[in-house]
Design a protein around this motif. Sequence first.
Motif, mmCIF file in Angstrom:
data_model
loop_
_atom_site.group_PDB
_atom_site.id
_atom_site.type_symbol
_atom_site.label_atom_id
_atom_site.label_comp_id
_atom_site.label_asym_id
_atom_site.label_seq_id
_atom_site.Cartn_x
_atom_site.Cartn_y
_atom_site.Cartn_z
ATOM 1 N N PHE A 3 0.791 -1.214 0.000
ATOM 2 C CA PHE A 3 0.000 0.000 0.000
ATOM 3 C C PHE A 3 0.830 1.275 0.000
ATOM 4 O O PHE A 3 0.293 2.357 -0.120
ATOM 5 C CB PHE A 3 -0.938 0.005 1.210
ATOM 6 N N ARG A 4 2.134 1.149 0.149
ATOM 7 C CA ARG A 4 2.994 2.326 0.189
ATOM 8 C C ARG A 4 2.986 3.054 -1.152
ATOM 9 O O ARG A 4 2.899 4.268 -1.200
ATOM 10 C CB ARG A 4 4.407 1.920 0.572
ATOM 11 N N GLU A 5 3.067 2.325 -2.235
ATOM 12 C CA GLU A 5 3.041 2.937 -3.557
ATOM 13 C C GLU A 5 1.697 2.625 -4.198
ATOM 14 O O GLU A 5 1.304 1.477 -4.272
ATOM 15 C CB GLU A 5 4.162 2.366 -4.419
ATOM 16 N N GLN A 6 1.016 3.658 -4.657
ATOM 17 C CA GLN A 6 -0.298 3.433 -5.246
ATOM 18 C C GLN A 6 -0.198 2.724 -6.581
ATOM 19 O O GLN A 6 -0.996 1.865 -6.888
ATOM 20 C CB GLN A 6 -1.022 4.751 -5.435
ATOM 21 N N HIS A 7 0.731 3.099 -7.375
ATOM 22 C CA HIS A 7 0.840 2.536 -8.717
ATOM 23 C C HIS A 7 2.294 2.270 -9.042
ATOM 24 O O HIS A 7 3.197 2.891 -8.502
ATOM 25 C CB HIS A 7 0.265 3.500 -9.759
ATOM 26 N N MET A 8 2.479 1.352 -9.957
ATOM 27 C CA MET A 8 3.843 1.104 -10.438
ATOM 28 C C MET A 8 4.269 2.291 -11.280
ATOM 29 O O MET A 8 3.530 2.769 -12.120
ATOM 30 C CB MET A 8 3.896 -0.158 -11.292
ATOM 31 N N ARG A 9 5.449 2.757 -11.043
ATOM 32 C CA ARG A 9 5.962 3.880 -11.815
ATOM 33 C C ARG A 9 6.965 3.361 -12.828
ATOM 34 O O ARG A 9 7.821 2.557 -12.510
ATOM 35 C CB ARG A 9 6.631 4.900 -10.896
ATOM 36 N N GLN A 10 6.827 3.826 -14.043
ATOM 37 C CA GLN A 10 7.755 3.447 -15.097
ATOM 38 C C GLN A 10 8.983 4.333 -14.981
ATOM 39 O O GLN A 10 8.944 5.513 -15.267
ATOM 40 C CB GLN A 10 7.094 3.628 -16.478
ATOM 41 N N ALA A 11 10.089 3.774 -14.509
ATOM 42 C CA ALA A 11 11.320 4.529 -14.380
ATOM 43 C C ALA A 11 12.286 4.080 -15.459
ATOM 44 O O ALA A 11 12.506 2.903 -15.647
ATOM 45 C CB ALA A 11 11.916 4.273 -13.013
ATOM 46 N N VAL A 12 12.845 5.018 -16.182
ATOM 47 C CA VAL A 12 13.795 4.696 -17.236
ATOM 48 C C VAL A 12 15.184 4.669 -16.600
ATOM 49 O O VAL A 12 15.773 5.701 -16.317
ATOM 50 C CB VAL A 12 13.732 5.738 -18.385
ATOM 51 N N GLU A 13 15.647 3.472 -16.323
ATOM 52 C CA GLU A 13 16.960 3.306 -15.717
ATOM 53 C C GLU A 13 17.810 2.478 -16.667
ATOM 54 O O GLU A 13 17.335 1.539 -17.281
ATOM 55 C CB GLU A 13 16.844 2.612 -14.371
ATOM 56 N N GLN A 14 19.075 2.814 -16.703
ATOM 57 C CA GLN A 14 19.973 2.090 -17.580
ATOM 58 C C GLN A 14 21.121 1.531 -16.773
ATOM 59 O O GLN A 14 21.441 2.019 -15.694
ATOM 60 C CB GLN A 14 20.491 3.010 -18.690
ATOM 61 N N GLY A 15 21.727 0.515 -17.322
ATOM 62 C CA GLY A 15 22.878 -0.085 -16.673
ATOM 63 C C GLY A 15 22.502 -1.358 -15.945
ATOM 64 O O GLY A 15 21.375 -1.520 -15.491
ATOM 65 N N PRO A 16 23.457 -2.273 -15.844
ATOM 66 C CA PRO A 16 23.159 -3.567 -15.201
ATOM 67 C C PRO A 16 22.860 -3.449 -13.706
ATOM 68 O O PRO A 16 22.058 -4.217 -13.177
ATOM 69 C CB PRO A 16 24.424 -4.383 -15.456
ATOM 70 N N GLU A 17 23.475 -2.493 -13.021
ATOM 71 C CA GLU A 17 23.206 -2.344 -11.585
ATOM 72 C C GLU A 17 21.774 -1.881 -11.339
ATOM 73 O O GLU A 17 21.088 -2.374 -10.437
ATOM 74 C CB GLU A 17 24.189 -1.359 -10.969
ATOM 75 N N ALA A 18 21.313 -0.928 -12.132
ATOM 76 C CA ALA A 18 19.944 -0.429 -11.984
ATOM 77 C C ALA A 18 18.937 -1.515 -12.345
ATOM 78 O O ALA A 18 17.905 -1.657 -11.686
ATOM 79 C CB ALA A 18 19.739 0.799 -12.853
ATOM 80 N N GLN A 19 19.239 -2.296 -13.376
ATOM 81 C CA GLN A 19 18.334 -3.374 -13.766
ATOM 82 C C GLN A 19 18.280 -4.460 -12.696
ATOM 83 O O GLN A 19 17.217 -5.000 -12.402
ATOM 84 C CB GLN A 19 18.760 -3.952 -15.104
ATOM 85 N N ALA A 20 19.412 -4.789 -12.107
ATOM 86 C CA ALA A 20 19.437 -5.795 -11.043
ATOM 87 C C ALA A 20 18.657 -5.318 -9.821
ATOM 88 O O ALA A 20 17.928 -6.095 -9.200
ATOM 89 C CB ALA A 20 20.881 -6.124 -10.669
ATOM 90 N N ALA A 21 18.799 -4.048 -9.478
ATOM 91 C CA ALA A 21 18.055 -3.496 -8.345
ATOM 92 C C ALA A 21 16.555 -3.504 -8.613
ATOM 93 O O ALA A 21 15.753 -3.836 -7.732
ATOM 94 C CB ALA A 21 18.531 -2.079 -8.042
ATOM 95 N N ALA A 22 16.174 -3.155 -9.831
ATOM 96 C CA ALA A 22 14.754 -3.160 -10.187
ATOM 97 C C ALA A 22 14.189 -4.579 -10.160
ATOM 98 O O ALA A 22 13.057 -4.803 -9.709
ATOM 99 C CB ALA A 22 14.558 -2.534 -11.561
ATOM 100 N N LEU A 23 14.963 -5.559 -10.615
ATOM 101 C CA LEU A 23 14.514 -6.953 -10.603
ATOM 102 C C LEU A 23 14.335 -7.446 -9.171
ATOM 103 O O LEU A 23 13.338 -8.093 -8.852
ATOM 104 C CB LEU A 23 15.508 -7.831 -11.358
ATOM 105 N N LYS A 24 15.282 -7.121 -8.303
ATOM 106 C CA LYS A 24 15.188 -7.544 -6.903
ATOM 107 C C LYS A 24 13.974 -6.916 -6.226
ATOM 108 O O LYS A 24 13.248 -7.575 -5.483
ATOM 109 C CB LYS A 24 16.455 -7.169 -6.154
ATOM 110 N N LYS A 25 13.728 -5.640 -6.514
ATOM 111 C CA LYS A 25 12.568 -4.958 -5.928
ATOM 112 C C LYS A 25 11.268 -5.577 -6.431
ATOM 113 O O LYS A 25 10.332 -5.785 -5.652
ATOM 114 C CB LYS A 25 12.605 -3.470 -6.266
#
Length: 88
Positions: A3-25
């Motif tokens: 309930f903390r976030e109402q909606h999924m936000r589309q964030a444009v992130e690049q790089g393997p570290e950002a993608q790995a963090a997004a996958l883990k989240k």
Amino acid sequence: MIFREQHMRQAVEQGPEAQAAALKKSEREAGAVTGFSSAIAAYGFFFIPAMFAATAVTSALWLFIGFYATCLAVCWWFYARKGAEAPS
């Protein structure tokens, strides 16, 4: 977390570290949603027989139809209609 976030936000992130963090989240959030949904679904196994025991069968069925129609309307409003807040 659910309930903390109402909606999924589309964030444009690049790089393997950002993608790995997004996958883990996303994996963590998916687990939380699955657990919450399962807990709510488990209440159905209690409330459905209780409704049939407490009221007439016809009344209980009309209550269930009303509940499911409300769920359908909420899902359509937030996710399926044109111009919805969080289209899917």
